[in-house]
Design a protein around this motif. Structure first.
Motif, PDB file in Angstrom:
ATOM      1  N   PRO A   1       0.817  -1.225   0.000  1.00 11.43           N
ATOM      2  CA  PRO A   1       0.000   0.000   0.000  1.00 11.43           C
ATOM      3  C   PRO A   1       0.852   1.276   0.000  1.00 11.43           C
ATOM      4  CG  PRO A   1       0.082  -0.897   2.210  1.00 11.43           C
ATOM      5  CD  PRO A   1       0.840  -1.868   1.336  1.00 11.43           C
ATOM      6  N   LEU A   2       1.478   1.529  -1.139  1.00 13.31           N
ATOM      7  CA  LEU A   2       2.328   2.701  -1.324  1.00 13.31           C
ATOM      8  C   LEU A   2       1.830   3.518  -2.504  1.00 13.31           C
ATOM      9  CD1 LEU A   2       5.807   0.922  -1.129  1.00 13.31           C
ATOM     10  CD2 LEU A   2       4.799   2.332   0.666  1.00 13.31           C
ATOM     11  N   CYS A   3       2.177   4.790  -2.506  1.00 13.20           N
ATOM     12  CA  CYS A   3       2.085   5.618  -3.705  1.00 13.20           C
ATOM     13  C   CYS A   3       3.478   6.143  -3.999  1.00 13.20           C
ATOM     14  CB  CYS A   3       1.122   6.791  -3.506  1.00 13.20           C
ATOM     15  SG  CYS A   3      -0.617   6.311  -3.537  1.00 13.20           S
ATOM     16  N   LEU A   4       3.803   6.244  -5.271  1.00  5.78           N
ATOM     17  CA  LEU A   4       5.129   6.683  -5.679  1.00  5.78           C
ATOM     18  C   LEU A   4       4.999   7.753  -6.750  1.00  5.78           C
ATOM     19  CD1 LEU A   4       8.243   6.449  -5.811  1.00  5.78           C
ATOM     20  CD2 LEU A   4       7.927   4.592  -7.483  1.00  5.78           C
ATOM     21  N   ASP A   5       5.529   8.939  -6.466  1.00  5.23           N
ATOM     22  CA  ASP A   5       5.550  10.048  -7.412  1.00  5.23           C
ATOM     23  C   ASP A   5       6.986  10.364  -7.803  1.00  5.23           C
ATOM     24  OD1 ASP A   5       2.802  10.294  -7.214  1.00  5.23           O
ATOM     25  OD2 ASP A   5       2.901  11.866  -5.684  1.00  5.23           O
ATOM     26  N   ILE A   6       7.169  10.714  -9.065  1.00  4.02           N
ATOM     27  CA  ILE A   6       8.487  11.071  -9.584  1.00  4.02           C
ATOM     28  C   ILE A   6       8.508  12.557  -9.916  1.00  4.02           C
ATOM     29  CG2 ILE A   6      10.090  10.756 -11.517  1.00  4.02           C
ATOM     30  CD1 ILE A   6      10.088   8.472  -9.507  1.00  4.02           C
ATOM     31  N   TYR A   7       9.569  13.232  -9.498  1.00  2.39           N
ATOM     32  CA  TYR A   7       9.776  14.648  -9.799  1.00  2.39           C
ATOM     33  C   TYR A   7      11.142  14.802 -10.449  1.00  2.39           C
ATOM     34  CZ  TYR A   7       5.932  15.568  -6.537  1.00  2.39           C
ATOM     35  OH  TYR A   7       4.715  15.587  -5.913  1.00  2.39           O
ATOM     36  N   GLU A   8      11.150  15.308 -11.677  1.00  6.25           N
ATOM     37  CA  GLU A   8      12.405  15.639 -12.334  1.00  6.25           C
ATOM     38  C   GLU A   8      12.512  17.166 -12.325  1.00  6.25           C
ATOM     39  OE1 GLU A   8      12.250  13.660 -16.098  1.00  6.25           O
ATOM     40  OE2 GLU A   8      12.408  11.660 -15.192  1.00  6.25           O
ATOM     41  N   LEU A   9      13.239  17.686 -11.356  1.00  6.54           N
ATOM     42  CA  LEU A   9      13.320  19.128 -11.154  1.00  6.54           C
ATOM     43  C   LEU A   9      14.099  19.786 -12.284  1.00  6.54           C
ATOM     44  CD1 LEU A   9      14.057  19.244  -7.312  1.00  6.54           C
ATOM     45  CD2 LEU A   9      11.841  19.240  -8.466  1.00  6.54           C
ATOM     46  N   LEU A  10      13.676  20.995 -12.622  1.00 12.74           N
ATOM     47  CA  LEU A  10      14.383  21.751 -13.644  1.00 12.74           C
ATOM     48  C   LEU A  10      15.708  22.260 -13.084  1.00 12.74           C
ATOM     49  CD1 LEU A  10      11.372  23.843 -14.998  1.00 12.74           C
ATOM     50  CD2 LEU A  10      12.424  21.849 -16.095  1.00 12.74           C
ATOM     51  N   PRO A  11      16.703  22.494 -13.921  1.00 14.43           N
ATOM     52  CA  PRO A  11      17.959  23.081 -13.434  1.00 14.43           C
ATOM     53  C   PRO A  11      17.703  24.436 -12.797  1.00 14.43           C
ATOM     54  CG  PRO A  11      18.230  22.216 -15.658  1.00 14.43           C
ATOM     55  CD  PRO A  11      16.762  22.166 -15.352  1.00 14.43           C
TER      56      PRO A  11
END
Length: 369
Positions: free
Chosen positions: A46-56
């Motif tokens: 029971p997990l949620c996983l979000d990905i963030y690719e931050l801008l430079p």
């Protein structure tokens, strides 16, 4: 580590690897640098996983962002091997743990979560230091929307992300939520595509992402209402990042949204009537600064108050994350105070993004007059 732990780690790893392969091209095509990978897909995990690719850090405007993404895409198309490493260096994962109904006998939750974080690290080729873990617990009789997360051991981590041509500030560590709800991405697009020349009211606006999209769609007026100074300031920053700064078009109002609606009911001022209203309230709120609200009980009255503020041919978008709410169009008024006939339809499926396919993150309704 038990045999059950190993099994759960393996199926979790396989699922997130598959989902990432499926979604990364879609995200790149749609200029999206943050999205959901996993949403309690498997009951035992029971997990949620979000990905963030931050801008430079030197990319701070929509034009700079467009140039950067274009160059990055060209390098990926040319199979430049260094670009993926650069992306990975800016990639962060936020891993949310929910209550584990199938694992009540297991006491070492931290060890289990560390095992799952290790799978994320290996699949996405990132350091475990780039993984932020948070825990969502059921709250009874309290709304912690504005409460800070107890993450004293984590340094502040903020940055910019892009979403379909708009850029937003996210805070990955200070709060349970990061400032951008991914599940409303399609609704934001609907607003941007239909609001040109119209007046827009965004209630419970949070960090103003829908308002930013409305400004991007050339709305003639956008008013964002929230009770939190923190989130209104954040909304203003998001407007500035997208270079929307006309004070005669964009308004930020600190108010209890329910009282705000009640106060507008008798007004005859044109600026107190709107063409589009967005109503996406918390499920429950008992803030010290406002009366207790339970959306499962109060939604018909809130919708009625909103409908009375719509111009002819106006539309109310009502959305909720409550799984208990039962929408019944028969509980809506047949017409508004101005005599406009009311019609409603369920648009939930139109507002589910590709990274939420197969889940029900919210319900959404389009109510027209």
């Amino acid at each position: 580590m038990t045999e059950k732990d190993s099994y759960q780690a393996e199926i979790f790893r396989n699922r997130i690897a598959k989902k990432f392969r499926e979604l990364k091209k879609w995200a790149r095509k749609n200029r999206i640098t943050c999205f959901r990978i996993y949403d309690r897909d498997i009951p035992e995990v029971p997990l949620c996983l979000d990905i963030y690719e931050l801008l430079p850090s030197d990319v701070t405007s929509p034009l700079e962002c467009a140039r950067f993404i274009s160059m990055q895409n060209e390098r990926q198309s040319a199979n430049d091997k260094t670009v993926e490493a650069e992306i990975a260096s800016r990639r962060y994962a936020v891993l949310y743990l929910y209550e584990r109904p199938y694992e009540k006998e297991q006491s070492d939750e931290d060890q289990w979560l560390s095992l799952m974080a290790k799978q994320v690290s290996e699949v996405f080729n990132i350091s475990e230091n780039q993984i932020i873990t948070k825990q969502r617990k059921k709250q009874k009789g309290i709304d912690n929307q504005y409460e800070k997360q107890e993450t004293e051991s984590l340094p502040p981590l903020t940055g910019l992300v892009q979403e379909q041509g708009q850029i937003f500030r996210v805070d990955l560590t200070s709060y349970i939520d990061t400032g951008l709800f991914f599940d409303h991405r399609p609704l934001r697009s609907i607003i941007r595509e239909t609001c040109s020349g119209k007046s827009v009211l965004n209630l419970f606006c949070y960090t103003g992402s829908i308002s930013v999209y409305a400004a991007g769609g050339n709305a003639k007026r956008v008013e964002s209402v929230d009770l939190s100074n923190t989130y209104l300031s954040w909304a203003k920053e998001n407007f500035n990042l997208n270079e929307y700064s006309d004070r005669n078009k964009y308004y930020f109002t600190k108010a209890d949204c329910v009282q705000f609606l009640k106060d507008k009911q008798e007004s005859e001022k044109p600026e107190d009537r709107y063409d589009i209203i967005i109503l996406d309230p918390p499920t429950f709120s008992n803030s010290k600064m406002a009366d207790t609200m339970d959306i499962n009980r109060d939604w018909p009255e809130l919708c009625k108050l909103c409908l009375n503020l719509l111009n002819k041919n106006g539309v109310l978008y009502f959305s909720t994350n409550s799984r208990r709410l039962k929408f019944d169009a028969g509980l809506l008024p047949e017409s508004t105070a101005s005599g406009f006939k009311v019609t409603a339809q369920d648009i939930t499926q139109k507002t589910i993004s590709q990274d939420f396919t197969g889940t029900n993150p919210h319900k959404a309704f389009e109510i027209r007059v």
